[in-house]
Design a protein around this motif. Structure first.
Motif, PDB file in Angstrom:
ATOM      1  N   GLY A 205      39.079  52.093  28.077  1.00 52.32           N
ATOM      2  CA  GLY A 205      38.172  51.742  29.162  1.00 52.32           C
ATOM      3  C   GLY A 205      38.852  51.103  30.363  1.00 52.32           C
ATOM      4  N   PRO A 206      39.649  50.038  30.178  1.00 53.18           N
ATOM      5  CA  PRO A 206      40.289  49.397  31.338  1.00 53.18           C
ATOM      6  C   PRO A 206      41.171  50.344  32.142  1.00 53.18           C
ATOM      7  CG  PRO A 206      40.328  47.916  29.463  1.00 53.18           C
ATOM      8  CD  PRO A 206      39.831  49.240  28.947  1.00 53.18           C
ATOM      9  N   THR A 207      41.920  51.215  31.474  1.00 54.19           N
ATOM     10  CA  THR A 207      42.760  52.177  32.189  1.00 54.19           C
ATOM     11  C   THR A 207      41.904  53.157  32.981  1.00 54.19           C
ATOM     12  OG1 THR A 207      44.527  52.013  30.543  1.00 54.19           O
ATOM     13  CG2 THR A 207      44.516  53.976  31.932  1.00 54.19           C
TER      14      THR A 207
ATOM     15  N   THR B 196      45.924  42.843  26.345  1.00 59.16           N
ATOM     16  CA  THR B 196      46.300  42.144  27.576  1.00 59.16           C
ATOM     17  C   THR B 196      45.631  42.738  28.810  1.00 59.16           C
ATOM     18  OG1 THR B 196      48.246  43.527  28.103  1.00 59.16           O
ATOM     19  CG2 THR B 196      48.560  41.713  26.539  1.00 59.16           C
ATOM     20  N   HIS B 197      44.962  43.866  28.650  1.00 65.21           N
ATOM     21  CA  HIS B 197      44.361  44.544  29.802  1.00 65.21           C
ATOM     22  C   HIS B 197      43.149  43.762  30.328  1.00 65.21           C
ATOM     23  CE1 HIS B 197      46.118  48.812  28.935  1.00 65.21           C
ATOM     24  NE2 HIS B 197      47.040  47.913  29.208  1.00 65.21           N
ATOM     25  N   THR B 198      42.979  43.803  31.622  1.00 70.55           N
ATOM     26  CA  THR B 198      41.843  43.154  32.273  1.00 70.55           C
ATOM     27  C   THR B 198      41.094  44.176  33.114  1.00 70.55           C
ATOM     28  OG1 THR B 198      43.207  42.499  34.170  1.00 70.55           O
ATOM     29  CG2 THR B 198      43.005  40.917  32.355  1.00 70.55           C
ATOM     30  N   VAL B 199      39.854  43.850  33.449  1.00 70.49           N
ATOM     31  CA  VAL B 199      39.041  44.710  34.317  1.00 70.49           C
ATOM     32  C   VAL B 199      38.498  43.874  35.471  1.00 70.49           C
ATOM     33  CG1 VAL B 199      37.006  46.192  34.481  1.00 70.49           C
ATOM     34  CG2 VAL B 199      38.458  46.319  32.464  1.00 70.49           C
ATOM     35  N   GLY B 200      37.543  43.008  35.179  1.00 76.21           N
ATOM     36  CA  GLY B 200      36.957  42.170  36.220  1.00 76.21           C
ATOM     37  C   GLY B 200      35.802  42.861  36.935  1.00 76.21           C
TER      38      GLY B 200
END
Length: 284
Positions: free
Chosen positions: A97-99, A207-211
């Protein structure tokens, strides 16, 4: 099915390409790689091509190609460049999802539509989720051994593996779920465990983020597919992305929870997904 290594501007990226027609770029989930093809059949039958790269840290795509979600998205765009694909639809699944969100938000000129399927879109709050710490433990030092055991059990006792999978990935009663699954559903669940699972990729995904701001920058039509009974990635992720992506619509999948591609509800869900993708073809 064999994979190919593309030497892109960001480094070597492993991928598979199935079918022919308008391209769907699949950002696979955790415990997957470019050989993931769960739920692809209706898309291929509808005349789409599905391009599945191994995200950085998975398969033969090294983590250094793109450790963050934004860097991974850049690497996937480099793959599109290498294959001379100008535009695509992005289909981001679970840990992909984040990617997928980063790719769509940062490279809007390359993406026509976005499908978020059982996707993590609010990773910043995952530590508060009931299943999160079990997932952390699952990808601990013994992950390779555990995965080999699961692979063996899925071969020796498919029904027990399907029951356990429903108990882990769905809030629905596992006995009732098992009764409602077909023999082909059980095979599809067990096939999931035959692939390689990367501890490196899985831990990096954490470690992935979205925001919220990144979601708000997604300007293409978006279909959010998620189950209220998803025990692995709670339905709150779908509600969050649906609320903050400007042109998003929501499609609820069924009792099989995170394993959205099995069970009687997937026919309805896949039909809505195909209709969503075909609407792009009609408008272009």
């Amino acid at each position: 099915m064999e994979s190919v290594i593309a030497n892109t501007a960001k480094g070597p990226v492993e991928y598979t390409l199935m079918g022919s027609g308008p391209v769907i770029l699949a950002c696979h989930g955790t415990s997957s790689n470019c050989f993931s093809n769960d739920g692809y059949a209706p898309l291929l039958e509808a005349g789409f091509a599905v391009l599945t790269p191994s995200r950085p840290g998975y398969g033969r795509t090294l983590l250094k190609v793109g450790a963050s979600a934004a860097e991974a998205a850049d690497a996937l765009v480099a793959l599109l460049d290498s294959l001379e694909i100008k535009t695509c639809t992005v289909m981001a699944i679970s840990g992909g999802g984040p990617t997928g969100v980063a790719l769509t938000a940062n490279w809007s000129q390359r993406v026509r539509r976005l499908a978020l399927i059982a996707a993590i879109t609010r990773p910043e709050d995952r530590a508060n989720e009931p299943a999160y710490h079990n997932q952390i433990a699952f990808y601990g030092p013994m992950h390779g051994v555990i995965w080999n055991v699961l692979r063996l059990v899925s071969r020796l006792s498919p029904h027990n593996m399907a029951r356990s999978t429903m108990a882990i990935f769905s809030n629905h009663d596992p006995e009732d779920a098992l009764r409602r699954l077909t023999p082909d559903d059980v095979k599809d669940i067990c096939r999931f465990y035959q692939r390689h699972s990367s501890r490196v990729g899985a831990l990096n995904d954490l470690t992935h983020t979205v925001g919220k701001e990144l979601l708000q920058r997604v300007q293409v039509p978006t279909l959010v597919i998620h189950s209220r009974e998803d025990k692995s990635v709670p339905f709150s992720h779908a509600e969050w992305s649906h609320a903050h992506i400007p042109h998003a619509e929501l499609c609820e999948s069924g009792f099989t929870g995170h394993f959205y591609w099995v069970g009687p509800d997937y026919q309805r869900v896949s039909q809505q997904l195909v209709a969503f993708l075909r609407a792009d073809a009609k408008s272009s």
